[in-house]
Enzyme design. Sequence first.
Site, PDB file in Angstrom:
ATOM      1  N   HIS A 132      55.219  22.110  34.533  1.00 61.87           N
ATOM      2  CA  HIS A 132      54.841  21.518  32.982  1.00 61.87           C
ATOM      3  C   HIS A 132      54.119  20.500  33.357  1.00 61.87           C
ATOM      4  O   HIS A 132      53.712  19.800  34.389  1.00 61.87           O
ATOM      5  CB  HIS A 132      56.405  20.838  32.785  1.00 61.87           C
ATOM      6  CG  HIS A 132      56.069  20.130  31.165  1.00 61.87           C
ATOM      7  ND1 HIS A 132      55.393  18.784  31.026  1.00 61.87           N
ATOM      8  CD2 HIS A 132      56.047  20.751  30.005  1.00 61.87           C
ATOM      9  CE1 HIS A 132      55.505  18.850  29.837  1.00 61.87           C
ATOM     10  NE2 HIS A 132      55.888  19.696  29.145  1.00 61.87           N
ATOM     11  N   GLU A 134      49.849  25.646  27.510  1.00 63.39           N
ATOM     12  CA  GLU A 134      50.130  24.294  26.944  1.00 63.39           C
ATOM     13  C   GLU A 134      48.876  23.762  27.208  1.00 63.39           C
ATOM     14  O   GLU A 134      48.649  22.866  28.355  1.00 63.39           O
ATOM     15  CB  GLU A 134      51.324  23.564  27.503  1.00 63.39           C
ATOM     16  CG  GLU A 134      52.562  24.187  27.098  1.00 63.39           C
ATOM     17  CD  GLU A 134      53.694  23.169  27.215  1.00 63.39           C
ATOM     18  OE1 GLU A 134      54.425  23.140  26.065  1.00 63.39           O
ATOM     19  OE2 GLU A 134      54.006  22.539  27.849  1.00 63.39           O
TER      20      GLU A 134
HETATM   21  C1  PEP Z   1      56.038  19.850  25.917  1.00 64.96           C
HETATM   22  O1  PEP Z   1      56.709  18.602  26.294  1.00 64.96           O
HETATM   23  O2  PEP Z   1      55.836  20.701  26.664  1.00 64.96           O
HETATM   24  C2  PEP Z   1      55.329  19.759  24.605  1.00 64.96           C
HETATM   25  C3  PEP Z   1      54.857  21.047  24.110  1.00 64.96           C
HETATM   26  O3  PEP Z   1      55.471  18.614  23.815  1.00 64.96           O
HETATM   27  P1  PEP Z   1      55.279  18.383  22.446  1.00 64.96           P
HETATM   28  O4  PEP Z   1      55.639  19.421  21.660  1.00 64.96           O
HETATM   29  O5  PEP Z   1      55.825  17.100  21.804  1.00 64.96           O
HETATM   30  O6  PEP Z   1      53.640  18.235  22.270  1.00 64.96           O
END
Ligand code: PEP
Length: 265
Positions: free
Chosen positions: A94, A166
């Site tokens: 992450h 992400e």
């Molecule tokens: C995450 O913590 O992986 C994330 C996507 O957070 P958020 O949805 O708050 O951007």
Amino acid sequence: MKRTLIVGNWKMHLNTQQASLLVHRLDKHIKAHRNIEVVLAPSTLVLQPLSLEIDRRKFRLSAQDAFYKDEGHYTGEVSFTMLRDLAHYCIVGHSSRRIYFNEGLEQVRDKVQAAVRNEIVPILCVGETKNDRAVGETKRVIHDQLTTALSNLTTEDINEVVIAYEPVWAISTFDGEIAKPDDMQKAIAYIRSVIKDLYGEAISQAVRVLYGGSVNDHDAKAYLSLEGCDGVLVGAASLNYLQFAGIVDAAYQLQSAEKDKDHES
Ligand code: PEP
């Protein structure tokens, strides 16, 4: 139809009592759907109590991180081996871990391997920072993160991996910019093309790829409708039971609409 995967990353929030209350509320607001898998990723501390409380027809548990060695003198760490019967999934790589804890490519690779070795499905997070994006390095970063993280996995192992795209600049903790769904679709297609080069066409289509970055109940449908997107990884909005239930509902509505289309044709 692949099962849509909705993962809630609770980050470092909620003690046991608060977690239990949230699960109780989620349970009331979320129905079990055959083709939607809802995963809760609380802090390691509350995995054990939650494992006794959740309705397993509705929810699965994920850890947020674990240590790559199975056992040994690593004071304070929790290994994948210790999580074996507790968590079905574990988030690995992450952006919080990569940025705040300086986790490098090799460390992430070792964790992916440790997860698979312990029969825990890694949710491997990849994505570029704002700076990477500004200097046109998005593809290179995704390529390096993926190829290193998967480098010790066999064709069989890769079936047990989920990839979450992400972009760091879209995560609420960092810049929280709203990502354009079309751009996200290109990144997801690129991820599948890297998997295709590594493991072939069939696996590149079968592997589950999620999107994560400030997803909420209003925009979830736009991301979930992207070609090749099998679900979402939700941070902040997963701590709000109405919003999280709204995201699950959006996935359900999309699936129902797809089924109706199939019947008509
Ligand atoms: C995450 O913590 O992986 C994330 C996507 O957070 P958020 O949805 O708050 O951007």
